[in-house]
Scaffold this motif. Structure first.
Motif, PDB file in Angstrom:
ATOM      1  N   GLY A   1       1.114  -1.251   0.205  1.00 44.15           N
ATOM      2  CA  GLY A   1       0.085   0.129  -0.184  1.00 44.15           C
ATOM      3  C   GLY A   1       0.601   1.286   0.122  1.00 44.15           C
ATOM      4  N   THR A   2       0.339   2.203  -0.112  1.00 39.62           N
ATOM      5  CA  THR A   2       0.920   3.945  -0.089  1.00 39.62           C
ATOM      6  C   THR A   2       0.271   4.443   0.488  1.00 39.62           C
ATOM      7  N   THR A   3       0.732   5.195   1.635  1.00 42.44           N
ATOM      8  CA  THR A   3       0.141   6.315   2.687  1.00 42.44           C
ATOM      9  C   THR A   3      -0.362   7.858   1.145  1.00 42.44           C
ATOM     10  N   SER A   4       0.301   7.634   0.360  1.00 33.48           N
ATOM     11  CA  SER A   4      -0.007   8.948  -0.218  1.00 33.48           C
ATOM     12  C   SER A   4      -1.214   8.876  -1.594  1.00 33.48           C
ATOM     13  N   MET A   5      -1.835   7.724  -1.313  1.00 36.87           N
ATOM     14  CA  MET A   5      -3.013   7.128  -2.070  1.00 36.87           C
ATOM     15  C   MET A   5      -4.452   6.894  -2.043  1.00 36.87           C
ATOM     16  N   SER A   6      -5.506   7.497  -2.179  1.00 37.48           N
ATOM     17  CA  SER A   6      -6.500   7.058  -2.227  1.00 37.48           C
ATOM     18  C   SER A   6      -6.643   5.730  -2.132  1.00 37.48           C
ATOM     19  N   GLN A   7      -8.128   4.987  -1.327  1.00 38.18           N
ATOM     20  CA  GLN A   7      -8.234   3.888  -2.084  1.00 38.18           C
ATOM     21  C   GLN A   7      -9.708   3.423  -3.202  1.00 38.18           C
ATOM     22  N   SER A   8      -9.078   4.035  -3.371  1.00 32.89           N
ATOM     23  CA  SER A   8     -10.244   4.155  -4.946  1.00 32.89           C
ATOM     24  C   SER A   8      -9.681   4.665  -5.995  1.00 32.89           C
ATOM     25  N   PRO A   9      -9.645   4.211  -7.013  1.00 26.05           N
ATOM     26  CA  PRO A   9     -10.040   2.538  -7.183  1.00 26.05           C
ATOM     27  C   PRO A   9      -8.742   2.351  -6.127  1.00 26.05           C
ATOM     28  N   THR A  10      -9.506   0.634  -6.569  1.00 23.62           N
ATOM     29  CA  THR A  10      -8.660  -0.559  -5.616  1.00 23.62           C
ATOM     30  C   THR A  10      -7.186  -0.760  -6.033  1.00 23.62           C
ATOM     31  N   THR A  11      -7.273  -0.602  -6.886  1.00 20.33           N
ATOM     32  CA  THR A  11      -6.422  -0.315  -7.211  1.00 20.33           C
ATOM     33  C   THR A  11      -5.231   0.277  -7.821  1.00 20.33           C
ATOM     34  N   ASN A  12      -4.848   1.095  -6.744  1.00 19.66           N
ATOM     35  CA  ASN A  12      -4.432   1.951  -6.166  1.00 19.66           C
ATOM     36  C   ASN A  12      -3.435   1.512  -5.188  1.00 19.66           C
ATOM     37  N   GLN A  13      -4.120   0.118  -4.435  1.00 20.48           N
ATOM     38  CA  GLN A  13      -3.392  -0.079  -3.211  1.00 20.48           C
ATOM     39  C   GLN A  13      -2.683  -1.688  -3.226  1.00 20.48           C
ATOM     40  N   GLY A  14      -2.424  -2.279  -2.108  1.00 21.55           N
ATOM     41  CA  GLY A  14      -2.116  -3.982  -2.418  1.00 21.55           C
ATOM     42  C   GLY A  14      -3.695  -3.938  -1.915  1.00 21.55           C
ATOM     43  N   HIS A  15      -3.816  -4.942  -2.498  1.00 21.78           N
ATOM     44  CA  HIS A  15      -5.651  -5.764  -2.096  1.00 21.78           C
ATOM     45  C   HIS A  15      -5.055  -7.349  -1.763  1.00 21.78           C
ATOM     46  N   VAL A  16      -5.636  -7.547  -0.574  1.00 22.39           N
ATOM     47  CA  VAL A  16      -5.524  -9.266  -0.303  1.00 22.39           C
ATOM     48  C   VAL A  16      -7.017  -9.305  -0.144  1.00 22.39           C
ATOM     49  N   VAL A  17      -7.800 -10.991  -0.801  1.00 17.52           N
ATOM     50  CA  VAL A  17      -9.138 -11.569  -0.770  1.00 17.52           C
ATOM     51  C   VAL A  17      -8.761 -12.764  -0.138  1.00 17.52           C
ATOM     52  N   LEU A  18     -10.539 -12.535   0.963  1.00 22.18           N
ATOM     53  CA  LEU A  18     -10.032 -14.012   1.465  1.00 22.18           C
ATOM     54  C   LEU A  18     -11.399 -13.974   1.013  1.00 22.18           C
ATOM     55  N   LYS A  19     -11.165 -15.358   0.303  1.00 25.39           N
ATOM     56  CA  LYS A  19     -13.614 -15.766   0.603  1.00 25.39           C
ATOM     57  C   LYS A  19     -13.410 -17.378  -0.452  1.00 25.39           C
ATOM     58  N   ASN A  20     -14.555 -17.714   0.053  1.00 20.33           N
ATOM     59  CA  ASN A  20     -14.304 -19.855  -0.346  1.00 20.33           C
ATOM     60  C   ASN A  20     -13.614 -20.163   0.553  1.00 20.33           C
ATOM     61  N   GLY A  21     -13.879 -19.822   2.407  1.00 22.89           N
ATOM     62  CA  GLY A  21     -13.417 -21.352   2.508  1.00 22.89           C
ATOM     63  C   GLY A  21     -12.160 -20.844   2.924  1.00 22.89           C
ATOM     64  N   ALA A  22     -11.030 -19.805   2.846  1.00 17.89           N
ATOM     65  CA  ALA A  22     -10.220 -19.494   2.615  1.00 17.89           C
ATOM     66  C   ALA A  22      -9.786 -19.264   3.961  1.00 17.89           C
ATOM     67  N   ILE A  23      -8.544 -20.325   4.015  1.00 11.50           N
ATOM     68  CA  ILE A  23      -7.743 -20.561   5.189  1.00 11.50           C
ATOM     69  C   ILE A  23      -6.070 -19.219   5.715  1.00 11.50           C
ATOM     70  N   VAL A  24      -5.929 -18.833   6.390  1.00 10.43           N
ATOM     71  CA  VAL A  24      -4.476 -18.540   6.614  1.00 10.43           C
ATOM     72  C   VAL A  24      -4.053 -19.165   8.196  1.00 10.43           C
ATOM     73  N   GLU A  25      -2.869 -18.987   8.098  1.00 14.06           N
ATOM     74  CA  GLU A  25      -2.514 -19.952   9.712  1.00 14.06           C
ATOM     75  C   GLU A  25      -1.012 -20.176   9.681  1.00 14.06           C
ATOM     76  N   ASN A  26      -0.601 -20.455  11.079  1.00 13.75           N
ATOM     77  CA  ASN A  26       0.849 -20.717  11.591  1.00 13.75           C
ATOM     78  C   ASN A  26       1.752 -19.659  11.385  1.00 13.75           C
ATOM     79  N   ALA A  27       1.313 -18.404  10.999  1.00 14.37           N
ATOM     80  CA  ALA A  27       2.102 -17.464  10.909  1.00 14.37           C
ATOM     81  C   ALA A  27       1.743 -16.405  12.747  1.00 14.37           C
ATOM     82  N   HIS A  28       3.573 -16.046  12.418  1.00 15.06           N
ATOM     83  CA  HIS A  28       3.761 -14.690  13.213  1.00 15.06           C
ATOM     84  C   HIS A  28       2.400 -13.275  12.882  1.00 15.06           C
TER      85      HIS A  28
END
Length: 215
Positions: A1-28
């Motif tokens: 991401g960057t603090t000097s830009m809007s979140q619209s459109p979302t392509t301005n920023q890094g974008h993480v999408v979790l869906k359909n039973g996604a799992i994130v685990e065992n991380a710091h």
């Protein structure tokens, strides 16, 4: 991401999408909304990334998700978590135990709809030794000079002003040292609406100059 830009459109920023039973685990840190350089040094000004999580799980992380400062023209952050489970079910590598499921640091408007924040080990006698200090049970939402909402989740989008016509899921905080922690000296506030708190040392703790509301 960057603090000097809007979140619209979302392509301005890094974008993480979790869906359909996604799992994130065992991380710091399951999702770290900032960037490190090749030497693992935090890069200033890289807040602003977007997280959209629906019907997903973030589990067995020291920190589930952490947002770095982002205050673009005082607009709300568009990140949200819907029907998402934050849980801790076993110690992770090198004996790490839960610190916080969601850390918010100087961000506004994060939304949690129908999410569960739990420490399943709190009720397991096999792990009593880990929690001789109650703070080791961890926090659900851990907020610093930030604003956020905790609301129910409806799986069918209702008409404006109408109640949910589908299944309504309320948020849950269970087995934690503090379910919702909020401190602010910047006027940011929070709202908790229709949520269950069970088996926590403290349900909601708010300090600083800005109060929140719980219904």
């Amino acid at each position: 991401g960057t603090t000097s830009m809007s979140q619209s459109p979302t392509t301005n920023q890094g974008h993480v999408v979790l869906k359909n039973g996604a799992i994130v685990e065992n991380a710091h840190t399951g999702i770290w909304v900032q960037r490190n350089d090749e030497d693992c040094t935090l890069v200033a000004g890289t807040g602003g990334g977007i997280v959209h999580a629906t019907n997903s799980t973030i589990q067995n992380c020291y920190i589930g998700v952490e947002f770095a400062p982002y205050t673009w023209q005082s607009t709300s952050n568009v990140s949200y978590f819907k029907n998402t489970t934050f849980q801790f079910t076993q110690p992770i590598n090198q004996g790490f135990i839960l610190k916080s499921h969601a850390v918010l640091n100087k961000v506004a408007g994060i939304k949690f709809h129908g999410c569960r924040f739990t420490n399943e080990l709190a009720d397991d006698p096999s792990y009593t030794y880990l929690f001789s200090a109650t703070k080791a049970l961890g926090k659900g939402i851990d907020s610093y000079s930030s604003s956020f909402t905790v609301m129910p989740y409806c799986d069918a989008i209702p008409l404006v002003g109408q109640p949910c016509q589908g299944n309504l899921t309320i948020s849950e905080f269970r087995g934690l040292n503090i379910g919702v922690y909020h401190t602010s000296s910047t006027g940011h506030t929070f709202r908790v609406h229709q949520a269950d708190f069970e088996g926590n040392v403290t349900g909601i703790m708010s300090t600083g100059s800005a109060a929140g509301s719980a219904v």
